[in-house]
Design a protein around this motif. Sequence first.
Motif, mmCIF file in Angstrom:
data_model
loop_
_atom_site.group_PDB
_atom_site.id
_atom_site.type_symbol
_atom_site.label_atom_id
_atom_site.label_comp_id
_atom_site.label_asym_id
_atom_site.label_seq_id
_atom_site.Cartn_x
_atom_site.Cartn_y
_atom_site.Cartn_z
ATOM 1 N N LYS A 66 0.847 -1.188 0.000
ATOM 2 C CA LYS A 66 0.000 0.000 0.000
ATOM 3 C C LYS A 66 0.883 1.238 0.000
ATOM 4 O O LYS A 66 1.671 1.453 0.921
ATOM 5 N N LEU A 67 0.769 2.058 -1.037
ATOM 6 C CA LEU A 67 1.599 3.245 -1.134
ATOM 7 C C LEU A 67 1.148 4.285 -0.111
ATOM 8 O O LEU A 67 -0.040 4.410 0.180
ATOM 9 N N ALA A 72 -0.424 14.849 -3.561
ATOM 10 C CA ALA A 72 -0.159 15.054 -4.991
ATOM 11 C C ALA A 72 -0.371 13.791 -5.809
ATOM 12 O O ALA A 72 -0.046 13.772 -6.993
ATOM 13 N N ASN A 73 -0.920 12.719 -5.217
ATOM 14 C CA ASN A 73 -1.096 11.462 -5.949
ATOM 15 C C ASN A 73 -1.949 11.635 -7.201
ATOM 16 O O ASN A 73 -1.697 10.997 -8.226
ATOM 17 N N GLY A 143 7.121 19.319 2.252
ATOM 18 C CA GLY A 143 7.847 19.380 0.985
ATOM 19 C C GLY A 143 7.700 18.063 0.249
ATOM 20 O O GLY A 143 7.226 17.069 0.806
ATOM 21 N N MET A 144 8.085 18.040 -1.019
ATOM 22 C CA MET A 144 8.037 16.844 -1.845
ATOM 23 C C MET A 144 9.459 16.346 -2.115
ATOM 24 O O MET A 144 10.362 17.139 -2.410
ATOM 25 N N SER A 145 9.647 15.040 -2.003
ATOM 26 C CA SER A 145 10.974 14.456 -2.175
ATOM 27 C C SER A 145 11.566 14.779 -3.539
ATOM 28 O O SER A 145 12.771 15.011 -3.660
ATOM 29 N N VAL A 146 10.734 14.787 -4.571
ATOM 30 C CA VAL A 146 11.258 15.032 -5.921
ATOM 31 C C VAL A 146 11.894 16.413 -6.020
ATOM 32 O O VAL A 146 12.949 16.581 -6.648
#
Length: 206
Positions: A66-67, A72-73, A143-146
């Motif tokens: 399960k992600l 932002a999915n 924040g976002m990892s990317v």
Amino acid sequence: MEEYAGSDTQGLISEKRVQRSYASSRGRRAFRDPWVMVPSLIAVISLFMVAYLGFQLRTQLRNAVKLPYSPANHMIRYERRPFELGFGENLTEYEADPSPELDAKWDDLYSMGLMAISREQASQLEEKTQPLPHDPENRYVLGMSVFHDLHCINMLRKHLFPDYYTQARMGKHHQGEVTNHMMHCLDALRQSAMCHVDLAIIPFQG
């Protein structure tokens, strides 16, 4: 009257015997000709395979990882895109010599920076995040990892050109801080690469 009824009954019995004999003969012909049974066998095998595949699919879905939730999915879109070689004459637009224009191009890749999400979205995160101080909407920051990865890659790129990207341009006052930042970025990228395994092939061509 009794004799007439008897003869009539005898006729009905004879008809039934004929029908049973005909049906039995038809069954024997079908048994002797196996091709008559092929469509039925195919149908039975097909139903079995559909049931088996359905069972396997349900098992895989139950065992699937399960992600974690991300606000932002819903923005994810998949596309096929070839990688650029990035050597010799086949340089990408991000491999140009240092300049203000190149810096702006790199900065634009992760211009999102930090973002604010609602309390409801924050409650779905696996890891807790802090609320924005003095925010009238009671939002939370994350924040976002990317974008962090892209920031780290850009910092490492700048580190390759110390004559252009001086300490002032790097935003640090001490060389030790710059080195610590670079080590942080290197290990963050290592963890990201090992977590987000990319199985795209790299062909070798003459």
